[in-house]
Every structure is written in structure tokens, then in C-alpha cells.
Write a protein that holds these residues in place. Structure first.
Motif, PDB file in Angstrom:
ATOM      1  N   GLN A   1      51.923 -32.872 -18.191  1.00  0.00           N
ATOM      2  CA  GLN A   1      51.050 -32.004 -17.679  1.00  0.00           C
ATOM      3  C   GLN A   1      51.768 -31.215 -16.404  1.00  0.00           C
ATOM      4  N   PHE A   2      51.543 -30.185 -16.057  1.00  0.00           N
ATOM      5  CA  PHE A   2      52.128 -29.454 -14.773  1.00  0.00           C
ATOM      6  C   PHE A   2      51.242 -28.478 -14.377  1.00  0.00           C
ATOM      7  N   SER A   3      51.524 -27.884 -13.328  1.00  0.00           N
ATOM      8  CA  SER A   3      50.807 -26.742 -12.527  1.00  0.00           C
ATOM      9  C   SER A   3      51.768 -25.775 -12.124  1.00  0.00           C
ATOM     10  N   PHE A   4      51.480 -24.495 -12.357  1.00  0.00           N
ATOM     11  CA  PHE A   4      52.287 -23.502 -11.827  1.00  0.00           C
ATOM     12  C   PHE A   4      52.356 -23.369 -10.197  1.00  0.00           C
ATOM     13  N   GLY A   5      51.562 -24.011  -9.359  1.00  0.00           N
ATOM     14  CA  GLY A   5      51.732 -24.094  -8.000  1.00  0.00           C
ATOM     15  C   GLY A   5      50.562 -23.242  -7.421  1.00  0.00           C
ATOM     16  N   SER A   6      50.734 -23.502  -5.866  1.00  0.00           N
ATOM     17  CA  SER A   6      49.436 -22.922  -5.149  1.00  0.00           C
ATOM     18  C   SER A   6      49.285 -21.462  -5.231  1.00  0.00           C
ATOM     19  N   ASP A   7      50.548 -20.780  -5.185  1.00  0.00           N
ATOM     20  CA  ASP A   7      50.368 -19.076  -5.481  1.00  0.00           C
ATOM     21  C   ASP A   7      49.768 -18.865  -6.554  1.00  0.00           C
ATOM     22  N   VAL A   8      50.033 -19.500  -7.687  1.00  0.00           N
ATOM     23  CA  VAL A   8      49.125 -19.249  -8.900  1.00  0.00           C
ATOM     24  C   VAL A   8      47.649 -19.682  -8.953  1.00  0.00           C
TER      25      VAL A   8
ATOM     26  N   LEU B   1      55.291 -13.138 -11.563  1.00  0.00           N
ATOM     27  CA  LEU B   1      55.695 -13.652 -12.688  1.00  0.00           C
ATOM     28  C   LEU B   1      56.360 -15.084 -12.560  1.00  0.00           C
ATOM     29  N   PHE B   2      55.886 -16.034 -13.472  1.00  0.00           N
ATOM     30  CA  PHE B   2      56.504 -17.554 -13.117  1.00  0.00           C
ATOM     31  C   PHE B   2      56.871 -18.017 -14.667  1.00  0.00           C
ATOM     32  N   THR B   3      57.709 -18.914 -14.772  1.00  0.00           N
ATOM     33  CA  THR B   3      58.207 -19.279 -16.080  1.00  0.00           C
ATOM     34  C   THR B   3      58.499 -20.745 -15.983  1.00  0.00           C
ATOM     35  N   VAL B   4      58.366 -21.351 -17.051  1.00  0.00           N
ATOM     36  CA  VAL B   4      58.789 -22.570 -17.414  1.00  0.00           C
ATOM     37  C   VAL B   4      59.398 -22.508 -18.836  1.00  0.00           C
ATOM     38  N   THR B   5      60.629 -22.842 -18.839  1.00  0.00           N
ATOM     39  CA  THR B   5      61.585 -22.632 -20.200  1.00  0.00           C
ATOM     40  C   THR B   5      61.726 -24.017 -20.781  1.00  0.00           C
ATOM     41  N   ASN B   6      61.456 -25.041 -20.213  1.00  0.00           N
ATOM     42  CA  ASN B   6      61.399 -26.335 -20.809  1.00  0.00           C
ATOM     43  C   ASN B   6      60.267 -27.169 -20.775  1.00  0.00           C
ATOM     44  N   LEU B   7      59.225 -27.115 -21.772  1.00  0.00           N
ATOM     45  CA  LEU B   7      58.029 -27.766 -21.678  1.00  0.00           C
ATOM     46  C   LEU B   7      58.092 -29.448 -21.686  1.00  0.00           C
ATOM     47  N   GLN B   8      59.294 -29.857 -22.240  1.00  0.00           N
ATOM     48  CA  GLN B   8      59.457 -31.198 -21.887  1.00  0.00           C
ATOM     49  C   GLN B   8      59.861 -31.704 -20.536  1.00  0.00           C
ATOM     50  N   GLU B   9      60.291 -30.925 -19.887  1.00  0.00           N
ATOM     51  CA  GLU B   9      60.793 -31.255 -18.128  1.00  0.00           C
ATOM     52  C   GLU B   9      60.513 -29.949 -17.622  1.00  0.00           C
ATOM     53  N   PRO B  10      59.194 -29.636 -17.287  1.00  0.00           N
ATOM     54  CA  PRO B  10      58.659 -28.374 -16.719  1.00  0.00           C
ATOM     55  C   PRO B  10      59.358 -28.257 -15.117  1.00  0.00           C
ATOM     56  N   ARG B  11      59.681 -27.116 -14.936  1.00  0.00           N
ATOM     57  CA  ARG B  11      60.455 -26.655 -13.731  1.00  0.00           C
ATOM     58  C   ARG B  11      59.916 -25.183 -13.563  1.00  0.00           C
ATOM     59  N   VAL B  12      58.993 -25.084 -12.616  1.00  0.00           N
ATOM     60  CA  VAL B  12      58.498 -23.616 -12.408  1.00  0.00           C
ATOM     61  C   VAL B  12      59.413 -22.990 -11.713  1.00  0.00           C
ATOM     62  N   GLN B  13      59.746 -21.647 -12.151  1.00  0.00           N
ATOM     63  CA  GLN B  13      60.826 -20.737 -11.737  1.00  0.00           C
ATOM     64  C   GLN B  13      59.837 -19.456 -11.354  1.00  0.00           C
ATOM     65  N   ARG B  14      59.822 -18.801 -10.181  1.00  0.00           N
ATOM     66  CA  ARG B  14      59.480 -17.396  -9.858  1.00  0.00           C
ATOM     67  C   ARG B  14      60.572 -16.609 -10.297  1.00  0.00           C
ATOM     68  N   LEU B  15      59.934 -15.754 -11.114  1.00  0.00           N
ATOM     69  CA  LEU B  15      60.846 -14.386 -11.631  1.00  0.00           C
ATOM     70  C   LEU B  15      60.789 -13.116 -10.481  1.00  0.00           C
ATOM     71  N   THR B  16      61.669 -12.165 -10.638  1.00  0.00           N
ATOM     72  CA  THR B  16      61.696 -11.195  -9.539  1.00  0.00           C
ATOM     73  C   THR B  16      60.364 -10.620  -9.674  1.00  0.00           C
ATOM     74  N   SER B  17      59.965 -10.342  -8.440  1.00  0.00           N
ATOM     75  CA  SER B  17      58.669  -9.619  -8.294  1.00  0.00           C
ATOM     76  C   SER B  17      58.852  -7.866  -8.727  1.00  0.00           C
ATOM     77  N   PRO B  18      58.000  -7.458  -9.563  1.00  0.00           N
ATOM     78  CA  PRO B  18      58.128  -6.173 -10.143  1.00  0.00           C
ATOM     79  C   PRO B  18      57.634  -5.262  -9.046  1.00  0.00           C
ATOM     80  N   ASN B  19      57.056  -5.649  -7.963  1.00  0.00           N
ATOM     81  CA  ASN B  19      56.658  -4.962  -6.769  1.00  0.00           C
ATOM     82  C   ASN B  19      55.491  -3.670  -7.215  1.00  0.00           C
ATOM     83  N   LEU B  20      54.561  -4.293  -8.244  1.00  0.00           N
ATOM     84  CA  LEU B  20      53.636  -3.080  -8.677  1.00  0.00           C
ATOM     85  C   LEU B  20      52.744  -2.794  -7.349  1.00  0.00           C
ATOM     86  N   GLY B  21      52.357  -1.497  -7.126  1.00  0.00           N
ATOM     87  CA  GLY B  21      51.406  -0.676  -6.262  1.00  0.00           C
ATOM     88  C   GLY B  21      49.998  -0.870  -6.847  1.00  0.00           C
ATOM     89  N   PRO B  22      49.120  -0.781  -5.931  1.00  0.00           N
ATOM     90  CA  PRO B  22      47.764  -0.571  -6.502  1.00  0.00           C
ATOM     91  C   PRO B  22      47.295   0.370  -7.445  1.00  0.00           C
TER      92      PRO B  22
END
Length: 181
Positions: A90-97, A121-142
Motif C-alpha cells: 500500500q502507498f499514498s501519493f502524499g500530503s499534496d494529493v 500530476l503524480f506517477t508511480v511506475t513500479n507498483l511493486q516498489e512504489p516511488r511517487v514522482q511529481r511530473l512537470t506542472s502544466p500550469n493550467l489557469g482558472p
């Protein structure tokens, strides 16, 4: 069920704050199941089917070949085996999410991508050893509207990293760990 003398409440199992029950489906007789009020997740290759009553907006449920991934709105990822037993990775995407909640997610065989309600955007590419990675922000406006996303899994990209295609307004953005195009 029926006249078995078993309480209907005994058939339900707790999953976080929700309850689910396992149904044995011998034939794909969907006339028995009303899916209009349910969220449904189906495993690849005819594996388990999971349904949860949709009494509020809940993040998508996902799958694995022999694992069901449940992604909660706070970013907790809970893997269950086909017997409904919670698995140890089990894992969590962290406090921001957790703070901003999950807007949508995409799950593939070895990983997943989540988009939070603040369009990060956040990703985990290996579910067996989950490491959360934040992707580049798309900087979407309102004024920007994120319609949907598609994920190009790492094994299908030149860089070997996950790429996320975002449909924003009338354009497609490509987001990875280093840039937004």
C-alpha cells in the motif's frame, strides 16, 4: 443468498469508509446487476470485476492482472488480491494529493498516474516498489478546462519515462518529468 438463512449484512466487507460485496458470476448475465448507480473496475484478460455504489464522487477503481487497485480521493492506493485481501504494498501519493484530492487517475499493468484537483500530476511506475514522482506542472489557469488524459506507458516512449497527454480546452499537452509541450 435468498433462503440460505444468512444475514444480508454478512455478505458485505469494509473497504476504507465504504462497503463492498463479492458476487460469484458464473455467466456474464448483466441483467442481474444494475450498474447505473455503481463505479465499475474490470481487470484485464477477464479477471475480477469490482463494483462500488456511487453515492458520491469517488476516484476510479483500477486493476492489475491479479490485483485490484483502489485509489481513494485522498491519494491512498490499496491493492487487493482476488480473494479481497489487502496486500502489503500500500502507498499514498502524499500530503499534496491528500489536501487537494484526486480528480482522475489512469492505471496500467505496472503503474499509475493521478491528477489532483489543482491539476498537478503524480506517477508511480513500479507498483511493486512504489516511488511517487511529481511530473512537470502544466500550469493550467482558472479558465483552462482539463477534459481528459491518456497515458503513454514508459516502455512505449523514447525517453523510457511516462508521458501524459492532457486534453485542455482545444489542444493536447504532453507532460513528462522534465517538460510540458
Amino acid at each position: 443468498m435468498g433462503g440460505s438463512g444468512v444475514s444480508p449484512a454478512a455478505e458485505w466487507n469494509k473497504l476504507g469508509q465504504l462497503f463492498y460485496r463479492k458476487r460469484e458470476l458464473y455467466q456474464m448475465a448483466w441483467r442481474e446487476a444494475n450498474l447505473d448507480c455503481s463505479l465499475v473496475a474490470v481487470a484485464r484478460y477477464g479477471g475480477p470485476v469490482a463494483t462500488v455504489h456511487d453515492d458520491r464522487k469517488l476516484s476510479k477503481l483500477g486493476r492489475g492482472i491479479q490485483i485490484l487497485l483502489c485509489v481513494g480521493e485522498g491519494g491512498a492506493v490499496l491493492p487487493y488480491n482476488v480473494q479481497g485481501e489487502l496486500q502489503p504494498n500500500q502507498f499514498s501519493f502524499g500530503s499534496d494529493v491528500q489536501r487537494n484530492k484526486v480528480k482522475m487517475c489512469h492505471i496500467w499493468e505496472t503503474g499509475l498516474v493521478v491528477v489532483s484537483n489543482d491539476d498537478e500530476l503524480f506517477t508511480v511506475t513500479n507498483l511493486q516498489e512504489p516511488r511517487v514522482q511529481r511530473l512537470t506542472s502544466p500550469n493550467l489557469g482558472p479558465e483552462d478546462r482539463l477534459h481528459c488524459m491518456a497515458v503513454v506507458e514508459p516502455q512505449f516512449t523514447f525517453s523510457g519515462s511516462v508521458e501524459v497527454l492532457l486534453a485542455v480546452n482545444d489542444t493536447i499537452m504532453i507532460v513528462d518529468s522534465e517538460s510540458v509541450q
